[in-house]
Every structure is written in C-alpha cells, then in structure tokens.
Design a protein around this motif. Structure first.
Motif, PDB file in Angstrom:
ATOM      1  N   MET A  78      26.562  12.483 -81.503  1.00 63.03           N
ATOM      2  CA  MET A  78      27.715  13.173 -82.087  1.00 63.03           C
ATOM      3  C   MET A  78      28.775  13.409 -81.035  1.00 63.03           C
ATOM      4  O   MET A  78      28.465  13.860 -79.923  1.00 63.03           O
ATOM      5  CB  MET A  78      27.314  14.527 -82.672  1.00 63.03           C
ATOM      6  N   THR A  79      30.006  13.117 -81.411  1.00 63.41           N
ATOM      7  CA  THR A  79      31.134  13.472 -80.556  1.00 63.41           C
ATOM      8  C   THR A  79      31.470  14.939 -80.777  1.00 63.41           C
ATOM      9  O   THR A  79      31.810  15.349 -81.890  1.00 63.41           O
ATOM     10  CB  THR A  79      32.358  12.600 -80.870  1.00 63.41           C
ATOM     11  N   ILE A  80      31.341  15.709 -79.712  1.00 60.20           N
ATOM     12  CA  ILE A  80      31.648  17.137 -79.741  1.00 60.20           C
ATOM     13  C   ILE A  80      32.711  17.401 -78.683  1.00 60.20           C
ATOM     14  O   ILE A  80      32.480  17.182 -77.492  1.00 60.20           O
ATOM     15  CB  ILE A  80      30.396  17.991 -79.446  1.00 60.20           C
ATOM     16  N   HIS A  81      33.872  17.867 -79.110  1.00 58.83           N
ATOM     17  CA  HIS A  81      34.989  18.107 -78.184  1.00 58.83           C
ATOM     18  C   HIS A  81      34.888  19.521 -77.616  1.00 58.83           C
ATOM     19  O   HIS A  81      35.691  20.402 -77.930  1.00 58.83           O
ATOM     20  CB  HIS A  81      36.323  17.909 -78.900  1.00 58.83           C
ATOM     21  N   ALA A  82      33.899  19.724 -76.762  1.00 58.83           N
ATOM     22  CA  ALA A  82      33.679  21.052 -76.181  1.00 58.83           C
ATOM     23  C   ALA A  82      34.490  21.287 -74.918  1.00 58.83           C
ATOM     24  O   ALA A  82      34.573  22.413 -74.427  1.00 58.83           O
ATOM     25  CB  ALA A  82      32.188  21.240 -75.869  1.00 58.83           C
ATOM     26  N   GLY A  83      35.092  20.236 -74.374  1.00 57.29           N
ATOM     27  CA  GLY A  83      35.804  20.357 -73.100  1.00 57.29           C
ATOM     28  C   GLY A  83      37.207  20.911 -73.200  1.00 57.29           C
ATOM     29  O   GLY A  83      37.796  21.337 -72.199  1.00 57.29           O
ATOM     30  N   ILE A  84      37.765  20.915 -74.430  1.00 58.45           N
ATOM     31  CA  ILE A  84      39.114  21.471 -74.583  1.00 58.45           C
ATOM     32  C   ILE A  84      38.987  22.964 -74.923  1.00 58.45           C
ATOM     33  O   ILE A  84      39.236  23.406 -76.045  1.00 58.45           O
ATOM     34  CB  ILE A  84      39.951  20.701 -75.624  1.00 58.45           C
TER      35      ILE A  84
ATOM     36  N   GLY B 102      40.227  16.356 -81.167  1.00 62.18           N
ATOM     37  CA  GLY B 102      40.814  17.250 -80.179  1.00 62.18           C
ATOM     38  C   GLY B 102      42.034  17.971 -80.701  1.00 62.18           C
ATOM     39  O   GLY B 102      42.212  19.177 -80.461  1.00 62.18           O
ATOM     40  N   SER B 103      42.884  17.258 -81.439  1.00 63.64           N
ATOM     41  CA  SER B 103      44.097  17.891 -81.976  1.00 63.64           C
ATOM     42  C   SER B 103      43.749  18.942 -83.030  1.00 63.64           C
ATOM     43  O   SER B 103      44.380  20.005 -83.103  1.00 63.64           O
ATOM     44  CB  SER B 103      45.035  16.835 -82.563  1.00 63.64           C
ATOM     45  N   LEU B 104      42.723  18.652 -83.850  1.00 61.13           N
ATOM     46  CA  LEU B 104      42.309  19.627 -84.858  1.00 61.13           C
ATOM     47  C   LEU B 104      41.750  20.893 -84.206  1.00 61.13           C
ATOM     48  O   LEU B 104      42.052  22.010 -84.644  1.00 61.13           O
ATOM     49  CB  LEU B 104      41.253  19.012 -85.778  1.00 61.13           C
ATOM     50  N   LEU B 105      40.961  20.707 -83.149  1.00 58.74           N
ATOM     51  CA  LEU B 105      40.408  21.873 -82.454  1.00 58.74           C
ATOM     52  C   LEU B 105      41.492  22.676 -81.747  1.00 58.74           C
ATOM     53  O   LEU B 105      41.482  23.919 -81.770  1.00 58.74           O
ATOM     54  CB  LEU B 105      39.345  21.433 -81.451  1.00 58.74           C
TER      55      LEU B 105
ATOM     56  N   GLY C 153      33.251  14.661 -76.133  1.00 57.89           N
ATOM     57  CA  GLY C 153      34.503  14.010 -76.492  1.00 57.89           C
ATOM     58  C   GLY C 153      35.644  14.290 -75.531  1.00 57.89           C
ATOM     59  O   GLY C 153      35.698  15.353 -74.897  1.00 57.89           O
ATOM     60  N   ASP C 154      36.543  13.328 -75.461  1.00 57.29           N
ATOM     61  CA  ASP C 154      37.709  13.432 -74.574  1.00 57.29           C
ATOM     62  C   ASP C 154      38.946  13.796 -75.392  1.00 57.29           C
ATOM     63  O   ASP C 154      39.778  12.954 -75.694  1.00 57.29           O
ATOM     64  CB  ASP C 154      37.907  12.133 -73.785  1.00 57.29           C
ATOM     65  N   ALA C 155      39.057  15.066 -75.727  1.00 59.59           N
ATOM     66  CA  ALA C 155      40.196  15.542 -76.508  1.00 59.59           C
ATOM     67  C   ALA C 155      41.517  15.239 -75.814  1.00 59.59           C
ATOM     68  O   ALA C 155      42.530  14.968 -76.454  1.00 59.59           O
ATOM     69  CB  ALA C 155      40.068  17.041 -76.754  1.00 59.59           C
ATOM     70  N   CYS C 156      41.506  15.270 -74.494  1.00 63.97           N
ATOM     71  CA  CYS C 156      42.735  15.075 -73.719  1.00 63.97           C
ATOM     72  C   CYS C 156      42.856  13.656 -73.164  1.00 63.97           C
ATOM     73  O   CYS C 156      43.513  13.431 -72.146  1.00 63.97           O
ATOM     74  CB  CYS C 156      42.806  16.086 -72.585  1.00 63.97           C
ATOM     75  N   ARG C 157      42.222  12.697 -73.818  1.00 63.69           N
ATOM     76  CA  ARG C 157      42.393  11.315 -73.369  1.00 63.69           C
ATOM     77  C   ARG C 157      43.867  10.928 -73.502  1.00 63.69           C
ATOM     78  O   ARG C 157      44.565  11.401 -74.404  1.00 63.69           O
ATOM     79  CB  ARG C 157      41.514  10.357 -74.154  1.00 63.69           C
ATOM     80  N   PRO C 158      44.362  10.090 -72.593  1.00 60.33           N
ATOM     81  CA  PRO C 158      45.768   9.689 -72.678  1.00 60.33           C
ATOM     82  C   PRO C 158      46.036   8.795 -73.874  1.00 60.33           C
ATOM     83  O   PRO C 158      45.288   7.856 -74.138  1.00 60.33           O
ATOM     84  CB  PRO C 158      45.994   8.931 -71.359  1.00 60.33           C
ATOM     85  N   GLY C 159      47.110   9.079 -74.592  1.00 61.50           N
ATOM     86  CA  GLY C 159      47.515   8.265 -75.736  1.00 61.50           C
ATOM     87  C   GLY C 159      48.672   7.360 -75.412  1.00 61.50           C
ATOM     88  O   GLY C 159      49.258   6.741 -76.306  1.00 61.50           O
ATOM     89  N   SER C 160      49.005   7.277 -74.140  1.00 56.11           N
ATOM     90  CA  SER C 160      50.084   6.399 -73.688  1.00 56.11           C
ATOM     91  C   SER C 160      49.865   6.116 -72.210  1.00 56.11           C
ATOM     92  O   SER C 160      49.198   6.887 -71.511  1.00 56.11           O
ATOM     93  CB  SER C 160      51.447   7.062 -73.900  1.00 56.11           C
TER      94      SER C 160
END
Length: 437
Positions: free
Chosen positions: A160-166, A188-191, A225-232
């Motif tokens: 499971m991807t869990i975005h606990a780092g943000i 990540g954006s939802l959290l 999960g990498d909520a803050c992964r770069p999108g650009s």
C-alpha cells in the motif's frame, strides 16, 4: 506459522515458501535472500490473504520489477474493461498491478483483481476513502482513513502506498519553498488539503504505529509514498522533495522495528543529470530500502510519448540503484490509458528494466541477449520472434513486408550483413546481383 511477516521470518532464520519461490526465480542463494530481507534491503510483498499470488521480490541484486497502474474512475467506471487490462498485464508478465480506483464499485473491482492475479497487488487507500464513506474529503476523520487501510489489508492487498512523509513539518517546508507545479501526487495533494482544511496533522503520520500494526498483522508491505515528488523538471531535487525523503528514512526505521517490510517511492520528473544523485540519496537516507520510481520522466514536453521519456529515466534510475519501476503510458497527463496504451507502457518499462539489469549484471540478464544475438547471426527468424520482448509485434512487422529472399529482410535484401558474413566466413560467394548457384 511462527512469524508475522516475511521480515520477521527472515530475522528468525526461517525460510518461507515465498523465499523459496523467489530464490528459484532469481537464481540466487535462498540464505543470502533471507539475510537481505532481514536487513530490509529486499521485500517480498505477500499479503497472507492473497492466495493466488506467485511471489516476487524487489530489491538489491534482483531483477528490476515493473508495476502497472489500473483502476476505475468516475469518468471511466467500466469494471469489465479494466479487468481485460488486468488479464493482459498478467499475460505480459507484469510483476505488480496497482489498483488506483477512486470511484464506484471499488471493492468489487479490488476483490476480483486480487482473486485472479498471480501478480502482487498494490493500492492507495487514500484514493478509496471518499467513495468508501461517501463523504467530502474534509469530513473524513483520521481514524476513518485507518479503517480503509485495514479493509484493503483484509482484502489481500500486498503493498500500500501511504503518504506518511508529508507531515505538518514537511508542509511548512513546502510553503516556504515555492514550486512551479506544487504537489502533483494525487494522494499527497488530498492529504495536504485535508491537513489545511482541518488544521490537523497527517493522520497516517500521527497514527503511524497503528498503520504498522495493520501491516504487520496481514504482512502488507508499506510503500512510503512521495507526496512531494517533483511534477516538473523545474521542481526536481528541491527542499520539499528532500525534506520528505528524510522523514521517510525515519519512518522506515520505525517500520523495521515492527518487522514491517518497506519500500520507498521516488521521483517524478527529473533531468537526466540528477537521477544518479537521487538514487544515492534515497539509498543513503532510507538505509538501503528498495526504491520504487515513477519514471523518472526526463522532460516535460512530450505528452503522448511519456512512456518513452519515462523509460529513458527508468533505465538510468535502475542502473543506479532503483529496484522497481512504475510504468508510464502514452496517455500520461492526458487521460485514463486504454488497452493499447497499457501495452505500450508495459513494453517500454520492461525494456528499461532489462537494460538496467544488463548494466548491473543481474544473474541471467545477459543470457537473453546472447540468445537473441545468436538467432540473428543464424538468421533464425522464429527464434528471434520467440525471444522478442514483444513477439506479436515482431512477427507482424516481418509479415507486413515480405522479402524476396527468406534469409533477408526488406531493409537490406541480399546486402544483409549477417547473410553475407555467414557466406564469406564459410568461403562462399555472396552473389548480391545474381541468384545463388
């Protein structure tokens, strides 16, 4: 069973049936495999309730694995169409399938997927929460998010991807360091939105020990999960990304204390020259845990071709330490992929994975290429087709343009280097302009 998870078994010196299956597939010593699982450098995602699973492992020294994203959405809720993709992905030997369903009969789709799939199954419980409770995001409680995690675990989800780092601290770093594309991770954006709307800590961080207890009970591998992964390209390797990675390293140690298997999710969009350093950073900051990357996509300008931009980045990433590639399809950034998009994404990702395995000398990788080269040298077309990563396409291309002479193709004809070198090496005349006698 005197162990709770694959990691617990490994630390107790127990060889599980999944370890035996993996050792045989990878042609590695099972005791060495067990040792690396105990250290957290290899994971075997294998939920106790996923009875159709044919176990695979991810991590140090093993073949690079690929993941296929599927799932129903509000705009495309057709379960049967998605299950057709599932069967095709299984037939194409994808090692993992992630169910990213976010609307409709998500439980029905998830259960049918798990029951039919020998591939390991992943989910992002955050995606399912809104539909599961039929509530707006801000109205879902922290404990309700954990109930979705538990439901997915009971159903048999392997990772499971869990975005606990943000957490709140990471969010403050994000606010102070402006980005071009903000937070592009859906989960990540939802959290982040939930945290802002409720002025509360990320529930997966605040109640992380409870998440770990669920994972330990069912042997769910935690994919942080990498909520803050770069999108650009502009946002790659920035403060937000690195801050979150540092938090993930701390969360990894906490998971290992409870014998929960962990892998780390990574970038995102990233220029070629930054990939190697990012792989090193992850391995250092997250203590050698397996690394699961989306791409990286190496340029932002190719919508419709992002399976190619991703394969370029994936090959470089895996050659420098990444262990698991999430496929990207030509439809990335544009729409839900169809069956043909999925096939192209799988092939591109498998090429990248194998190219990296050659570079890192994974056992058996070079043998495949040797057999193909031998078949080419011998002009053995059927063997070439059988060995091809996409046999159907290779056969179709050959059939669409039939040569005059069977031992050639329509590109070179009787000027074929393989044909002519074979003849010369045998002391024969090559006879380019006339028929052989």
């Amino acid at each position: 069973m005197n162990y709770t998870t694959q990691m617990d078994a490994a630390r107790k010196g127990t060889i599980t049936k999944e370890m035996e299956v993996v050792a045989k597939k990878e042609n590695v010593d099972v005791e060495e495999l067990r040792s690396l699982i105990a250290e957290g450098k290899i994971v075997i995602p294998a939920n106790k309730n996923h009875t159709s699973l044919d176990a695979e492992a991810i991590g140090q020294g093993l073949r690079t694995k690929i993941n296929v994203n599927l799932g129903i959405s509000k705009d495309c809720p057709n379960i049967e169409a998605e299950l057709e993709k599932v069967q095709t992905a299984i037939d194409m030997k994808a090692e993992a399938i992630m169910d990213l369903s976010s609307f409709g009969k998500t439980e029905e789709f998830r259960n049918r997927l798990i029951n039919m799939s020998p591939a390991m199954i992943g989910t992002v419980p955050m995606y399912d929460a809104v539909g599961f409770y039929d509530k707006e995001l801000s109205d879902i409680s922290a404990k309700e998010f954990l109930k979705v995690v538990e439901k997915h675990a009971i159903d048999g989800v392997d990772f499971m991807t869990i975005h606990a780092g943000i957490n709140r601290e990471t969010a403050e770093v994000f606010k102070r360091n402006k980005r071009l594309t903000n937070i592009v991770s859906r989960g990540g954006s939802l959290l982040y939105a939930w945290m802002e709307l409720n002025n509360k800590e990320n529930p997966f961080f605040e109640y992380y020990d409870e998440v770990l207890d669920i994972c330990a009970e069912y042997d769910v591998t935690l994919s942080l999960g990498d909520a803050c992964r770069p999108g650009s390209i502009n946002d790659a390797t920035d403060a937000s990304q690195i801050k979150e990675l540092m938090v993930l390293g701390e969360l990894t140690k906490r998971a290992w204390e409870k014998n929960v298997q962990v892998m780390i999710e990574g970038p995102g969009h990233m220029a070629l020259n930054e990939i190697q350093a990012n792989m090193l950073l992850e391995k250092k900051l997250c203590h050698g845990a397996p690394f699961y990357v989306l791409g990286p996509i190496v340029t932002d300008i190719a919508p419709g071709y992002d399976h190619i931009t991703s394969a370029i980045g994936g090959a470089i990433a895996a050659a420098n330490g990444a262990d698991f590639l999430c496929y990207v399809t030509p439809a990335e950034h544009l729409r839900l992929p169809n069956l043909d998009d999925m096939k192209e994404g799988i092939i591109a990702s498998k090429i990248a994975a194998h190219a990296a395995d050659l570079a890192t000398n994974v056992k058996g990788a070079k043998e495949w290429d040797y057999k193909m080269s031998k078949a080419r040298q011998s002009l053995d077309w059927n063997t070439m087709f059988d060995l091809a990563i996409d046999s159907e396409k290779a056969r179709r291309y050959r059939a669409e343009s039939t040569p005059e002479h069977e031992d050639t193709c329509t590109m070179c004809g009787k000027m074929c280097s393989m044909r002519n070198m074979n003849k010369v090496m045998e002391g024969k005349n090559i006879n380019i302009l006339r028929e052989d006698v």
